[in-house]
Design an enzyme around this catalytic site. Sequence first.
Site, PDB file in Angstrom:
ATOM      1  N   CYS A  63       0.825  -1.210   0.000  1.00 30.05           N
ATOM      2  CA  CYS A  63       0.000   0.000   0.000  1.00 30.05           C
ATOM      3  C   CYS A  63       0.856   1.256   0.000  1.00 30.05           C
ATOM      4  O   CYS A  63       0.660   2.153  -0.813  1.00 30.05           O
ATOM      5  CB  CYS A  63      -0.944  -0.018   1.204  1.00 30.05           C
ATOM      6  SG  CYS A  63      -1.972   1.441   1.263  1.00 30.05           S
ATOM      7  N   CYS A  65      -1.689   1.656  -2.995  1.00 27.55           N
ATOM      8  CA  CYS A  65      -2.655   2.743  -2.801  1.00 27.55           C
ATOM      9  C   CYS A  65      -2.046   4.147  -2.788  1.00 27.55           C
ATOM     10  O   CYS A  65      -2.530   5.048  -3.475  1.00 27.55           O
ATOM     11  CB  CYS A  65      -3.420   2.588  -1.484  1.00 27.55           C
ATOM     12  SG  CYS A  65      -3.382   0.987  -0.728  1.00 27.55           S
ATOM     13  N   LYS A 105      -0.114   5.317  -5.977  1.00 27.83           N
ATOM     14  CA  LYS A 105      -1.125   5.329  -7.038  1.00 27.83           C
ATOM     15  C   LYS A 105      -2.022   6.557  -6.917  1.00 27.83           C
ATOM     16  O   LYS A 105      -2.262   7.273  -7.881  1.00 27.83           O
ATOM     17  CB  LYS A 105      -1.970   4.063  -6.950  1.00 27.83           C
ATOM     18  CG  LYS A 105      -3.158   4.075  -7.864  1.00 27.83           C
ATOM     19  CD  LYS A 105      -4.175   3.047  -7.462  1.00 27.83           C
ATOM     20  CE  LYS A 105      -5.057   3.532  -6.334  1.00 27.83           C
ATOM     21  NZ  LYS A 105      -6.002   2.506  -5.874  1.00 27.83           N
ATOM     22  N   TYR A 162      -9.415  -3.417 -11.243  1.00 25.16           N
ATOM     23  CA  TYR A 162      -9.312  -1.991 -10.932  1.00 25.16           C
ATOM     24  C   TYR A 162      -7.912  -1.445 -11.141  1.00 25.16           C
ATOM     25  O   TYR A 162      -7.739  -0.293 -11.543  1.00 25.16           O
ATOM     26  CB  TYR A 162      -9.840  -1.703  -9.521  1.00 25.16           C
ATOM     27  CG  TYR A 162      -8.921  -2.053  -8.370  1.00 25.16           C
ATOM     28  CD1 TYR A 162      -8.068  -1.102  -7.835  1.00 25.16           C
ATOM     29  CD2 TYR A 162      -8.917  -3.319  -7.807  1.00 25.16           C
ATOM     30  CE1 TYR A 162      -7.237  -1.410  -6.765  1.00 25.16           C
ATOM     31  CE2 TYR A 162      -8.102  -3.637  -6.739  1.00 25.16           C
ATOM     32  CZ  TYR A 162      -7.257  -2.693  -6.218  1.00 25.16           C
ATOM     33  OH  TYR A 162      -6.433  -2.992  -5.176  1.00 25.16           O
ATOM     34  N   GLU A 167      -7.207   1.807 -13.377  1.00 26.33           N
ATOM     35  CA  GLU A 167      -6.594   2.984 -12.741  1.00 26.33           C
ATOM     36  C   GLU A 167      -5.315   3.408 -13.455  1.00 26.33           C
ATOM     37  O   GLU A 167      -5.095   4.599 -13.703  1.00 26.33           O
ATOM     38  CB  GLU A 167      -6.310   2.670 -11.269  1.00 26.33           C
ATOM     39  CG  GLU A 167      -7.597   2.568 -10.468  1.00 26.33           C
ATOM     40  CD  GLU A 167      -7.384   2.256  -8.999  1.00 26.33           C
ATOM     41  OE1 GLU A 167      -8.253   2.593  -8.198  1.00 26.33           O
ATOM     42  OE2 GLU A 167      -6.344   1.669  -8.637  1.00 26.33           O
ATOM     43  N   HIS A 184     -27.660  20.902  -0.577  1.00 24.36           N
ATOM     44  CA  HIS A 184     -27.708  21.517  -1.891  1.00 24.36           C
ATOM     45  C   HIS A 184     -26.717  22.671  -1.996  1.00 24.36           C
ATOM     46  O   HIS A 184     -26.542  23.394  -1.020  1.00 24.36           O
ATOM     47  CB  HIS A 184     -29.133  22.053  -2.117  1.00 24.36           C
ATOM     48  CG  HIS A 184     -29.349  22.591  -3.482  1.00 24.36           C
ATOM     49  ND1 HIS A 184     -29.406  21.782  -4.593  1.00 24.36           N
ATOM     50  CD2 HIS A 184     -29.511  23.870  -3.910  1.00 24.36           C
ATOM     51  CE1 HIS A 184     -29.607  22.542  -5.655  1.00 24.36           C
ATOM     52  NE2 HIS A 184     -29.667  23.808  -5.269  1.00 24.36           N
ATOM     53  N   GLU A 240     -26.537  14.965  -3.191  1.00 26.94           N
ATOM     54  CA  GLU A 240     -27.933  15.113  -2.751  1.00 26.94           C
ATOM     55  C   GLU A 240     -28.872  14.194  -3.537  1.00 26.94           C
ATOM     56  O   GLU A 240     -29.916  13.782  -3.034  1.00 26.94           O
ATOM     57  CB  GLU A 240     -28.394  16.567  -2.840  1.00 26.94           C
ATOM     58  CG  GLU A 240     -28.510  17.114  -4.248  1.00 26.94           C
ATOM     59  CD  GLU A 240     -28.919  18.595  -4.266  1.00 26.94           C
ATOM     60  OE1 GLU A 240     -29.921  18.950  -3.617  1.00 26.94           O
ATOM     61  OE2 GLU A 240     -28.212  19.391  -4.924  1.00 26.94           O
TER      62      GLU A 240
HETATM   63  C1  FAD Z   1      -1.362  -1.031  -7.613  1.00 19.42           C
HETATM   64  C2  FAD Z   1      -2.166  -1.312  -6.374  1.00 19.42           C
HETATM   65  C3  FAD Z   1      -3.081  -0.396  -5.941  1.00 19.42           C
HETATM   66  C4  FAD Z   1      -3.835  -0.634  -4.789  1.00 19.42           C
HETATM   67  N1  FAD Z   1      -4.738   0.302  -4.404  1.00 19.42           N
HETATM   68  C5  FAD Z   1      -5.459   0.104  -3.274  1.00 19.42           C
HETATM   69  C6  FAD Z   1      -6.382   1.087  -2.842  1.00 19.42           C
HETATM   70  O1  FAD Z   1      -6.589   2.110  -3.481  1.00 19.42           O
HETATM   71  N2  FAD Z   1      -7.047   0.857  -1.681  1.00 19.42           N
HETATM   72  C7  FAD Z   1      -6.850  -0.274  -0.942  1.00 19.42           C
HETATM   73  O2  FAD Z   1      -7.460  -0.428   0.110  1.00 19.42           O
HETATM   74  N3  FAD Z   1      -5.990  -1.233  -1.358  1.00 19.42           N
HETATM   75  C8  FAD Z   1      -5.291  -1.072  -2.496  1.00 19.42           C
HETATM   76  N4  FAD Z   1      -4.403  -2.024  -2.898  1.00 19.42           N
HETATM   77  C9  FAD Z   1      -4.310  -3.275  -2.123  1.00 19.42           C
HETATM   78  C10 FAD Z   1      -3.434  -3.074  -0.881  1.00 19.42           C
HETATM   79  O3  FAD Z   1      -2.168  -2.595  -1.259  1.00 19.42           O
HETATM   80  C11 FAD Z   1      -3.303  -4.405  -0.143  1.00 19.42           C
HETATM   81  O4  FAD Z   1      -4.593  -4.908   0.120  1.00 19.42           O
HETATM   82  C12 FAD Z   1      -2.569  -4.247   1.188  1.00 19.42           C
HETATM   83  O5  FAD Z   1      -1.290  -3.709   0.995  1.00 19.42           O
HETATM   84  C13 FAD Z   1      -2.474  -5.608   1.878  1.00 19.42           C
HETATM   85  O6  FAD Z   1      -1.743  -5.483   3.051  1.00 19.42           O
HETATM   86  P1  FAD Z   1      -0.963  -6.738   3.623  1.00 19.42           P
HETATM   87  O7  FAD Z   1      -0.416  -6.327   4.949  1.00 19.42           O
HETATM   88  O8  FAD Z   1      -1.788  -7.950   3.573  1.00 19.42           O
HETATM   89  O9  FAD Z   1       0.227  -7.007   2.594  1.00 19.42           O
HETATM   90  P2  FAD Z   1       1.303  -6.043   1.947  1.00 19.42           P
HETATM   91  O10 FAD Z   1       1.010  -4.613   2.185  1.00 19.42           O
HETATM   92  O11 FAD Z   1       1.470  -6.521   0.563  1.00 19.42           O
HETATM   93  O12 FAD Z   1       2.609  -6.355   2.783  1.00 19.42           O
HETATM   94  C14 FAD Z   1       3.271  -7.581   2.702  1.00 19.42           C
HETATM   95  C15 FAD Z   1       4.737  -7.342   2.916  1.00 19.42           C
HETATM   96  O13 FAD Z   1       5.380  -8.594   3.129  1.00 19.42           O
HETATM   97  C16 FAD Z   1       6.656  -8.548   2.507  1.00 19.42           C
HETATM   98  N5  FAD Z   1       7.063  -9.943   2.322  1.00 19.42           N
HETATM   99  C17 FAD Z   1       6.524 -10.876   1.501  1.00 19.42           C
HETATM  100  N6  FAD Z   1       7.122 -12.061   1.691  1.00 19.42           N
HETATM  101  C18 FAD Z   1       8.058 -11.889   2.653  1.00 19.42           C
HETATM  102  C19 FAD Z   1       8.997 -12.732   3.300  1.00 19.42           C
HETATM  103  N7  FAD Z   1       9.074 -14.040   3.011  1.00 19.42           N
HETATM  104  N8  FAD Z   1       9.811 -12.220   4.239  1.00 19.42           N
HETATM  105  C20 FAD Z   1       9.732 -10.900   4.569  1.00 19.42           C
HETATM  106  N9  FAD Z   1       8.864 -10.042   3.992  1.00 19.42           N
HETATM  107  C21 FAD Z   1       8.035 -10.531   3.057  1.00 19.42           C
HETATM  108  C22 FAD Z   1       6.405  -7.788   1.227  1.00 19.42           C
HETATM  109  O14 FAD Z   1       7.597  -7.250   0.722  1.00 19.42           O
HETATM  110  C23 FAD Z   1       5.424  -6.711   1.712  1.00 19.42           C
HETATM  111  O15 FAD Z   1       6.114  -5.563   2.123  1.00 19.42           O
HETATM  112  C24 FAD Z   1      -3.630  -1.822  -4.043  1.00 19.42           C
HETATM  113  C25 FAD Z   1      -2.698  -2.765  -4.479  1.00 19.42           C
HETATM  114  C26 FAD Z   1      -1.979  -2.518  -5.636  1.00 19.42           C
HETATM  115  C27 FAD Z   1      -0.968  -3.541  -6.090  1.00 19.42           C
END
Ligand code: FAD
Length: 456
Positions: free
Chosen positions: A42, A47, A50, A179, A183, A437, A442
């Site tokens: 994110c 997010c 973006k 999406y 986007e 309004h 609205e």
């Molecule tokens: C282009 C794009 C736009 C998005 N826009 C939106 C939006 O507008 N609104 C919204 O709500 N969501 C959006 N999302 C989705 C959102 O980013 C994810 O839902 C959110 O980041 C999920 O959080 P998380 O903690 O599950 O995983 P992540 O945020 O993906 O974090 C996981 C982390 O784990 C790390 N990792 C993975 N494997 C290992 C390992 N073995 N050892 C150590 N570290 C590791 C990764 O590097 C990463 O940093 C978007 C996603 C993308 C790709």
Amino acid sequence: MKYDYDLFVIGAGSGGVRAARIASQAGARVAIAEEYRIGGTCVIRGCVPKKLLVYGSEFSQAFADSAGFGWTVTGATFDWATLRDNVQKEVTRLSGIYNTNLIKAGVTPFEERAELVDAHTVRLAKSGSQFTAERVLIATGGAPQLLDGLPGLELGITSNEAFLLPKFPRRILIVGGGYVALEFANIFHGLGAEARIVHRGDRMLRGFDDDLRAHLHIESERFGIRLTMKTTLTKIEKAKDGLRVTLSTGEHVDTDQVLFAIGRHPNTRGLGLERAGVEVDKYGAVVVDEYSQSSVASVYAIGDVTNRVNLTPVAIRDGHAFADSVYRNRPTPVDHRSVPSAVFGRPPIGTVGLGEGDARLSHGEVDIYRTNFRPMRNMISGNQERTLMKIVVERATDKLLGVHIAGEDAPEIVQLAAVAVKAGLTKKQWDSTVALHPTAAEELVLMREPVPRSPA
Ligand SMILES: Cc1cc2nc3c(=O)[nH]c(=O)nc-3n(C[C@H](O)[C@H](O)[C@H](O)COP(=O)(O)OP(=O)(O)OC[C@H]3O[C@@H](n4cnc5c(N)ncnc54)[C@H](O)[C@@H]3O)c2cc1C
């Protein structure tokens, strides 16, 4: 002490960071490992950057609209390097704040990849260090899917690389129908590129209400994005002036950049889950119960890696609920229903609850309230973009099941509509609110008559 840590979190994204902080503040000894950059998808490549690019891309339309309001904008030019670098500066600032907050909360961060050795042991890939923990939290998120086997696949990029492009593409071909595809098409087109989407399905935005999907097709094309449906890629090659893509229709497309946005898979490959005996589903997502506990008692998983609702606020909720349940003695299941979401297209979408089709399937008889209009602002600007608003109501109870908007500020409006849907308000209660309004919003409280039912 039996274990090195009470909790070892793998992945410092939205969910992992929240869980680690709350658990540590509750007195647990917590470590967290991150293989890329603290903040996760994110903050680093989702997010946040973006949305900043979306803001940047909106100026071209604003300049065009301004003429009808008496403005003359001359000599407006766009410099990609400025926008890209400013966005990255902000991303780095936010990542620093996440890191500081972890340390302030008493969490030990390790900036390297971690893998499971067994249900209580984690190994750090680079240093080779090994730690034991009473519990392990998998918060590794998701990763972009690729069109495996496509000749020339390596010439394309994913959203991960799109934020860091050395050069702004004059033409971009985006593969996918979700999406993220829409986007990025809007971002690049708004910034001046020719954007074309190629999607194997017959319509964009599967899972969204069908009227919204149809509306976005019309409006995206009006905005200038070329949509090619029911088509796939068969080859990408280097050409004299950029890339040459061959489509399944036989058409050749010359472009500067191919961006794959065909979905994301849970990030569990090579994580060692099988060594710990953790069950995953056919997509590789960790199977968990409502408290985010996996099939192995000491291993939990939250956020995108569980493939429930893949959005940042959900991952944060999951992480917080996990820490509350396990470390603060407050068992908290997360309710993944009626989560609002947005698509930052042209116009933007804000949506919450059930679309018409899903509502009919799960609730039987529904009433639909719908309006489609050109907002006041566009009357003077000459902009032809239209707004669609739609409310889905359960006929038997008069309860709001879904609110769907495609129009200016739709995501901002729907955040509040989500309160009403989540609270289970009736349409009568909704309509008792007096309009504000003059706004576009609205119209939402002024839709008194359901659309006539089409004959069965
Ligand atoms: C282009 C794009 C736009 C998005 N826009 C939106 C939006 O507008 N609104 C919204 O709500 N969501 C959006 N999302 C989705 C959102 O980013 C994810 O839902 C959110 O980041 C999920 O959080 P998380 O903690 O599950 O995983 P992540 O945020 O993906 O974090 C996981 C982390 O784990 C790390 N990792 C993975 N494997 C290992 C390992 N073995 N050892 C150590 N570290 C590791 C990764 O590097 C990463 O940093 C978007 C996603 C993308 C790709």
